[in-house]
Design a protein around this motif. Structure first.
Motif, PDB file in Angstrom:
ATOM      1  N   ASP A   1       0.886  -1.186  -0.055  1.00 16.43           N
ATOM      2  CA  ASP A   1      -0.058  -0.097  -0.020  1.00 16.43           C
ATOM      3  C   ASP A   1       0.885   1.240  -0.161  1.00 16.43           C
ATOM      4  O   ASP A   1       1.086   1.700   1.053  1.00 16.43           O
ATOM      5  N   ALA A   2       1.320   1.663  -1.174  1.00 15.70           N
ATOM      6  CA  ALA A   2       2.215   2.868  -1.362  1.00 15.70           C
ATOM      7  C   ALA A   2       1.732   3.998  -0.490  1.00 15.70           C
ATOM      8  O   ALA A   2       2.570   4.637  -0.030  1.00 15.70           O
ATOM      9  N   ASP A   3       0.531   4.370  -0.900  1.00 14.35           N
ATOM     10  CA  ASP A   3       0.030   5.525  -0.190  1.00 14.35           C
ATOM     11  C   ASP A   3       0.022   5.466   1.179  1.00 14.35           C
ATOM     12  O   ASP A   3       0.222   6.520   1.923  1.00 14.35           O
ATOM     13  N   GLY A   4      -0.428   4.431   1.754  1.00 17.72           N
ATOM     14  CA  GLY A   4      -0.794   4.166   3.071  1.00 17.72           C
ATOM     15  C   GLY A   4       0.389   4.298   3.704  1.00 17.72           C
ATOM     16  O   GLY A   4       0.984   4.743   4.874  1.00 17.72           O
ATOM     17  N   LEU A   5       1.638   3.612   3.214  1.00 20.62           N
ATOM     18  CA  LEU A   5       3.070   3.578   3.763  1.00 20.62           C
ATOM     19  C   LEU A   5       3.610   5.107   3.824  1.00 20.62           C
ATOM     20  O   LEU A   5       4.339   5.578   4.646  1.00 20.62           O
ATOM     21  N   GLU A   6       3.485   5.721   2.643  1.00 19.42           N
ATOM     22  CA  GLU A   6       3.901   7.162   2.692  1.00 19.42           C
ATOM     23  C   GLU A   6       3.217   8.025   3.674  1.00 19.42           C
ATOM     24  O   GLU A   6       3.991   8.730   4.249  1.00 19.42           O
ATOM     25  N   LYS A   7       1.905   7.894   4.060  1.00 23.60           N
ATOM     26  CA  LYS A   7       1.391   8.444   5.015  1.00 23.60           C
ATOM     27  C   LYS A   7       1.922   8.176   6.321  1.00 23.60           C
ATOM     28  O   LYS A   7       2.155   9.077   7.258  1.00 23.60           O
TER      29      LYS A   7
END
Length: 418
Positions: free
Chosen positions: A18-24
């Motif tokens: 989950d790239a977006d979740g990890l970035e957040k």
């Protein structure tokens, strides 16, 4: 540069759950992450270095790495990427190797400060599991069809896989759950061959916790060369991080011989040079490839990182002496490194004629050939040409009383030991 953008620039992102979740999550503060290293040998090799350095990149960005040594999983064997069953090692051997690998990891990660890394060994929790608890509380969460669909298992179905290795995925998943619950670990990273094991761990966390699990998986590409072969092998075998198994000179030479097609990729992978510095080296590679500036910088940066400044200077000194032929400038220790793989002969004579030494050491096949080689100037002693047929070899010809280097022709070196 922001961490994920830097990892993307360096080509270090293979898959993310989950790239977006990890970035957040990364932007909200310090995150704890882990990577596992099974003790299948007494040293890590250069193939492991990419994941170790990726842990370091996360730490430099303010996050907390857990370096997991698989004291338990190392007793089982990971089927990932293997065509046949591993040989199982005794527990005492695995423990010894675990301690050595833990020491190597401390070279690259900072175990003090706000983002202090922590070394953990999964034998500490897996070793306490009884079989009933394992089957009821952990194993029940894994469907057989789910496990059979994973690449690490599916690739072994035809050649055969034991229940022991089949259970490896469950044990690694339990590692992730244990660290999630006890160390607030939210991210597991690993090579691309670990994707199945990592996602299985995420599934176990989801099934075992009441809260909405905020955990992530991240894989790094397996390092391959432009010719399709696996990175990290030489004619002598694996390139180890242990200086006793692969000398700093051998390590340096392996890197300096990197193909032009691979060197920029490896600079991004294995060094902490800035994008601007790497771009400059790439331009010089295009305009003056014969200078091999990019290869020299790669070899210097990584050798210094793994073996230290003094060992790097020593490797450069050996390389320079071999290139120039000034062998006498080397120390006995440097001779051991630079001539580790050349033919050798142990001489027990206090004094011996050069001609007799050439025959005894099989440098020359006959006395006639030996005389011709000496007269034609094809024989060098410690870098100096010798044309004296009656030359006697004495203690004056020994480097630190231990070695004499004889060269026949341009490239054939021989090591005489005393």
């Amino acid at each position: 540069m922001e961490l994920l953008k830097d990892l993307e620039y360096r080509g270090l992102i293979n898959q993310v759950t989950d790239a977006d979740g990890l970035e957040k999550q990364l932007s909200e503060g310090q995150m704890t992450l882990y990577c596992g290293f099974d003790p299948t040998a007494d040293s890590l090799h250069i193939g492991h270095l990419l994941t170790v350095l990726t842990l370091r990149r996360f730490q430099l960005a303010g996050h907390k790495p857990l370096a997991l040594v698989g004291g338990a999983t190392g007793l089982i064997g990971d089927p990932s990427g293997k065509k046949a069953e591993r040989t199982l090692n005794e527990q005492e051997i695995v423990q010894l190797w675990s301690d050595r690998i833990k020491g190597q990891l401390s070279q690259f990660l900072d175990f003090e400060g706000e983002s202090a890394a922590k070394a953990v060994n999964n034998f500490d929790w897996i070793g306490k599991l009884d079989i009933i608890t394992f089957l009821r509380d952990v194993g029940k969460n894994f469907g057989l069809n789910y496990m059979l669909a994973k690449d690490s298992v599916e690739s072994r179905i035809t050649s055969g896989i034991s229940f022991t290795e089949f259970s490896y995925m469950i044990l690694q998943s339990y590692d992730f759950l244990h660290l999630y619950e006890n160390e607030n670990c939210r991210l597991q990273i690993g090579g691309s061959d670990q994707w199945g094991n990592i996602t299985a761990g995420l599934e176990l966390i989801r099934k075992s916790t009441e809260e909405e699990a905020k955990a992530f998986g991240f894989t790094i590409p397996l390092v391959t060369k432009s010719d399709g072969t696996k990175f990290g092998k030489s004619e002598g075998g694996a390139i180890w991080l242990d200086a006793e198994k692969t000398s700093p000179y051998e390590f340096y030479q392996f890197l300096i011989n990197t193909d032009d097609r691979d060197v920029v990729k490896f600079l991004k992978y294995f060094t902490f040079l800035t994008p601007a510095e790497i771009d400059e080296l790439e331009k010089e590679l295009e305009t003056a490839p014969e200078k091999r500036t990019a290869q020299k910088r790669l070899a210097e940066e990584v050798t210094k990182l793994v073996h230290g400044e003094d060992s790097l200077k020593q490797a450069i000194r050996i390389s320079g002496a071999l290139f120039s032929g000034e062998i006498s400038s080397l120390s006995a220790e440097e001779i051991k490194q630079g001539f580790k793989d050349v033919p050798s002969y142990e001489c027990k004579e206090e004094e011996i004629s050069l001609l007799d030494l050439l025959i005894a050491s099989k440098i020359a096949p006959s006395k006639r050939q030996g005389r011709e080689d000496i007269q034609n100037g094809a024989i060098y002693i410690n870098g100096e040409r010798c044309i004296e047929l009656d030359r006697q070899m004495t203690s004056e010809d020994r480097i630190e009383g231990q070695f004499t280097i004889i060269r026949r022709g341009k490239k054939k070196y021989f090591l005489i030991k005393y």
